[in-house]
Design an enzyme around this catalytic site. Structure first.
Site, PDB file in Angstrom:
ATOM      1  N   PHE A   1       0.834  -1.199   0.000  1.00  0.00           N
ATOM      2  CA  PHE A   1       0.000   0.000   0.000  1.00  0.00           C
ATOM      3  C   PHE A   1       0.870   1.251   0.000  1.00  0.00           C
ATOM      4  CE2 PHE A   1      -2.723  -3.294   1.560  1.00  0.00           C
ATOM      5  CZ  PHE A   1      -3.960  -2.985   1.023  1.00  0.00           C
ATOM      6  N   CYS A   2       0.228   2.381  -0.305  1.00  0.00           N
ATOM      7  CA  CYS A   2       0.874   3.670  -0.269  1.00  0.00           C
ATOM      8  C   CYS A   2       1.601   3.842   1.076  1.00  0.00           C
ATOM      9  CB  CYS A   2      -0.223   4.732  -0.381  1.00  0.00           C
ATOM     10  SG  CYS A   2       0.355   6.257  -1.020  1.00  0.00           S
ATOM     11  N   PRO A   3       2.819   4.278   1.218  1.00  0.00           N
ATOM     12  CA  PRO A   3       3.677   4.754   0.135  1.00  0.00           C
ATOM     13  C   PRO A   3       4.578   3.683  -0.461  1.00  0.00           C
ATOM     14  CG  PRO A   3       4.685   5.256   2.238  1.00  0.00           C
ATOM     15  CD  PRO A   3       3.437   4.463   2.526  1.00  0.00           C
ATOM     16  N   GLY A   4       4.326   2.419  -0.165  1.00  0.00           N
ATOM     17  CA  GLY A   4       5.211   1.335  -0.607  1.00  0.00           C
ATOM     18  C   GLY A   4       5.626   1.374  -2.069  1.00  0.00           C
TER      19      GLY A   4
ATOM     20  N   ASP B   1      -2.379  -0.581  -5.613  1.00  0.00           N
ATOM     21  CA  ASP B   1      -2.822   0.516  -4.754  1.00  0.00           C
ATOM     22  C   ASP B   1      -3.232   1.728  -5.582  1.00  0.00           C
ATOM     23  OD1 ASP B   1      -3.001   1.913  -2.148  1.00  0.00           O
ATOM     24  OD2 ASP B   1      -1.368   3.083  -3.000  1.00  0.00           O
TER      25      ASP B   1
END
Ligand SMILES: Cc1cc2nc3c(=O)[nH]c(=O)nc-3n(C[C@H](O)[C@H](O)[C@H](O)COP(=O)(O)OP(=O)(O)OC[C@H]3O[C@@H](n4cnc5c(N)ncnc54)[C@H](O)[C@@H]3O)c2cc1C
Lengths: 77, 380
Positions: A14-17, A41
């Site tokens: 998920f963000c920021p991944g 995402d």
């Protein structure tokens, strides 16, 4: 796909991944390399193109596949 | 033959799990059927959230540490040593002093570490309050600070997702109380396209920033920091520069070197999101900051995960199978100054939704700061 394509598979992250994975990858590849980020995402599908434009790399577009996005960028500097 | 359970790390996750196991398996431990060991490189357990308050002189050093041996149930064996390598094939943990600690079950709870060394010049020119030494240094600087530009710059991934916002709001209030807010420019930068990874928190924070005249920039990733006599400039990866008179940085984090040296990329252990087992290793659980799960690296995450890991280990040892799943639950208080706070809770399927800040929530957080030791003891 051209030969110089590097795939960053950030699906399930998920963000920021996904953006962070692109940032660390882009540092390690030569100028001219095309990177495809695979992301499930939604936020990242928006964030990554914005980041690419801010940095000044070339944004090559986003393709929507079944259940994920492929965001394409070329390292230009 | 006794069943050996080894817990790597006696921080938030490790101490809760160890103490819950000691209670849940006390008969087996007394009979010599189960042996529980905790390995930690530190002899004292630090309550890390207190660091935020140390910066503003609101928490005393001797209140934020407890002896590991006092915190752990007396039936647990505490090993004070640094782990250097995890050998998952041989079921052995190797330590700096040369011990090979064998296990039937392993719990990895070695947390995460800020790595200022990953950004050129950051250690020399930035202030990092994620360590006691750093928090104290920043406290001294703030005492003397008379005005100028303060930049809070965040890198990812990092533990405690809300600490950067909290320190920014607290700085605003601190400078107001000191009567110098008009001489201070307060800036906040964040690596992605909004001011916080959690969208609901970002949407809530922006009007708060605007109300308090806090300037913010998104898609800003520190690449290099240059400085002279305390002031300096951050060069961002995006090709921009930001000058500062005081740089408060939250560096990118990694897991322990012992994991990185054992072949785990960045020290984030690939973990099953429900069972909390290391992928590919049936007898290894992972808990707290060091998982690779896409959720906040926070003490509350470690706490909720620890409850699941302890219950599953007890069920596996007694009955041969794990008992329940983790649902991704996280709960964070967010200090919005020195007299109000809000909180968020969320899980894998429910996004967060911050409530309006209130005094009551602030007092709850202050109360929890004292009650934490009951959590570490596996009581609350
Ligand atoms: C400034 C700040 C504010 C915070 N505020 C909050 C908050 O308000 N709410 C919240 O929920 N969380 C907060 N946190 C985050 C919280 O402290 C962590 O997420 C939590 O401690 C993680 O628990 P853990 O057990 O995974 O790791 P830790 O508690 O960090 O424990 C890891 C343990 O492993 C040991 N260890 C590591 N490597 C080795 C090795 N190689 N050999 C032997 N031992 C090793 C360490 O010494 C440590 O004792 C905050 C953190 C900071 C820094």
């Amino acid at each position: 796909m051209s030969e110089n394509v590097v795939v960053v598979d950030a699906r399930g992250s998920f963000c920021p991944g996904p953006l962070m994975e692109l940032i660390s990858k882009i540092k390690s590849v030569p100028v001219g390399t095309e990177i495809h980020v695979l992301s499930t995402d939604k936020g990242s599908a928006k964030d990554i193109p914005a980041w690419i434009k801010k940095v000044g790399h070339e944004y090559l577009g986003t393709e929507e596949k079944e259940g994920y996005w492929v965001i394409k960028v070329k390292k230009t500097k | 033959m006794a069943t050996h359970v080894v817990i790597a790390g006696g921080g938030t996750a490790g101490s809760i799990i160890a103490n819950l196991l000691a209670r849940g398996l006390h008969r087996e431990i007394q009979n010599g059927e189960v042996i529980i060991k905790v390995i930690d490189k530190e002899e004292k357990h630090m309550y890390q959230p207190a660091l935020l308050y140390v910066v503003f002189d609101r928490f005393r050093e001797d209140e934020m540490f407890k002896d590991m041996r006092d915190l752990l149930n007396p039936s647990i064996i505490f090993i004070h040593d640094e782990i250097e390598e995890f050998d998952f094939n041989a079921n052995v943990v190797r330590t700096k002093s040369g011990k090979n600690v064998e296990y039937d079950y392993l719990v990895i709870a070695t947390g995460s570490n800020p790595r200022a060394d990953l950004i050129e010049g950051l250690n020399e020119h930035g202030d990092i309050f994620y360590t006691l030494e750093g928090a104290k240094k920043l406290r001294e600087k703030l005492r003397k600070f008379e005005g100028g530009r303060v930049v809070v710059s965040v890198a990812a991934p990092h533990k405690c997702p809300v600490a950067p916002l909290e320190i920014t709001f607290m700085l605003d209030e601190y400078f107001r109380a000191k009567g110098i807010r008009d001489k201070v420019e307060l800036h906040y930068t964040y690596p992605i396209g909004r001011v916080h990874a959690l969208e609901a928190v970002a949407n809530w924070a922006v009007p708060e920033f605007e109300k308090r005249d806090i300037k913010y920039e998104t898609l800003f990733n520190m690449e290099k920091v240059e400085g002279k006599d305390g002031s300096g400039v951050i060069h961002s990866m995006e090709g921009f520069e930001k000058e500062f008179d005081l740089l408060i940085a939250i560096p990118p984090h990694k897991g322990t070197d012992a994991l990185i040296n054992s072949g785990i990329q960045d020290g984030w252990v690939p973990t099953d999101r429900h069972l909390l087992k290391a992928e590919g290793h049936e007898n290894v659980y992972v808990c707290g900051d060091t998982t690779n799960l896409p959720i906040s690296k926070a003490g509350s995450t470690a706490h909720f995960e620890a409850d699941v890991v302890a219950e599953n280990l007890i069920a596996e040892i007694k009955e041969g199978h794990p008992a329940r799943d983790y649902d991704g639950k996280v709960m964070c208080f967010i200090e919005t100054g020195f007299s109000s706070a809000t909180y968020v809770w969320f899980n894998y399927t429910t996004p967060p939704d911050p409530v309006p800040p209130s005094k009551m929530i602030h007092w709850l957080k202050l109360g929890y700061n004292r009650v934490y030791w009951l959590t570490a003891r596996g009581i609350l």
